[in-house]
Scaffold this motif. Structure first.
Motif, mmCIF file in Angstrom:
data_model
loop_
_atom_site.group_PDB
_atom_site.id
_atom_site.type_symbol
_atom_site.label_atom_id
_atom_site.label_comp_id
_atom_site.label_asym_id
_atom_site.label_seq_id
_atom_site.Cartn_x
_atom_site.Cartn_y
_atom_site.Cartn_z
ATOM 1 N N GLU A 77 42.387 3.600 0.533
ATOM 2 C CA GLU A 77 42.497 2.266 -0.053
ATOM 3 C C GLU A 77 43.360 2.223 -1.309
ATOM 4 N N HIS A 78 43.647 3.393 -1.892
ATOM 5 C CA HIS A 78 44.361 3.444 -3.157
ATOM 6 C C HIS A 78 45.563 4.379 -3.085
ATOM 7 N N VAL B 202 45.388 -6.570 2.876
ATOM 8 C CA VAL B 202 44.694 -5.773 1.859
ATOM 9 C C VAL B 202 44.323 -6.686 0.698
ATOM 10 N N ARG C 73 45.361 -0.439 -5.777
ATOM 11 C CA ARG C 73 45.124 -0.778 -4.372
ATOM 12 C C ARG C 73 46.402 -0.563 -3.563
ATOM 13 N N GLN C 74 46.252 -0.157 -2.328
ATOM 14 C CA GLN C 74 47.410 0.034 -1.467
ATOM 15 C C GLN C 74 48.088 -1.301 -1.170
ATOM 16 N N GLU D 295 35.503 5.998 -2.529
ATOM 17 C CA GLU D 295 36.880 5.777 -2.962
ATOM 18 C C GLU D 295 37.417 6.852 -3.894
#
Length: 133
Positions: free
Chosen positions: A103-104, A31, A25-26, A61
């Motif tokens: 998101e990643h 977040v 995950r970022q 994703e």
């Protein structure tokens, strides 16, 4: 309905060992599970089944299409939220490399022994109770 979200744990077998796809995950304020390794997952939208939501989120994703009829319910995790989180499993017959969304920041294929310590509660739960062996 008590559904909060759904995700897919993808595995493939190489040299007799199962490998599991995890995405990092970022980082950032707000977040959920920032900087932690997790399965591609997210909220189930109105009108979707948990299975449909898991497949949609996985595609959003990773840009990988998982056939809806090929995933199986692994477990329903109700340990952290007031709502349930559906975890599905898909065993791929081949290695692939995802194209990550915003998101990643990273991804990897990990054997049970290689799974990073910094994982989300769902992954910790799966490793703790022997689902990932």
């Amino acid at each position: 309905m008590r559904i909060a979200g759904a995700g897919i744990l993808v595995s493939y077998t190489q040299h007799g060992d199962d490998h599991y796809l995890l995405c990092k995950r970022q980082e950032g304020k707000g977040v959920v599970y920032a900087g932690m390794w997790s399965i591609p997952s997210g909220a189930v939208e109105e009108g979707e089944s948990p299975k449909e939501g898991a497949v949609r989120e996985f595609f959003e994703e990773t840009q990988i299409v998982i056939p809806l009829d090929k995933i199986e319910l692994l477990e329903i995790d109700d340990s952290k939220y007031e709502k349930d989180f559906y975890i599905y499993h898909y065993h791929s017959d081949k290695y692939f490399e995802p194209t990550l969304d915003f998101e990643h920041t990273d991804w990897g294929w990990f054997t049970h022994r290689e799974i990073p310590e910094n994982t989300t509660p769902q992954i910790k739960h799966l490793t703790r109770y022997g689902t990932l062996t």
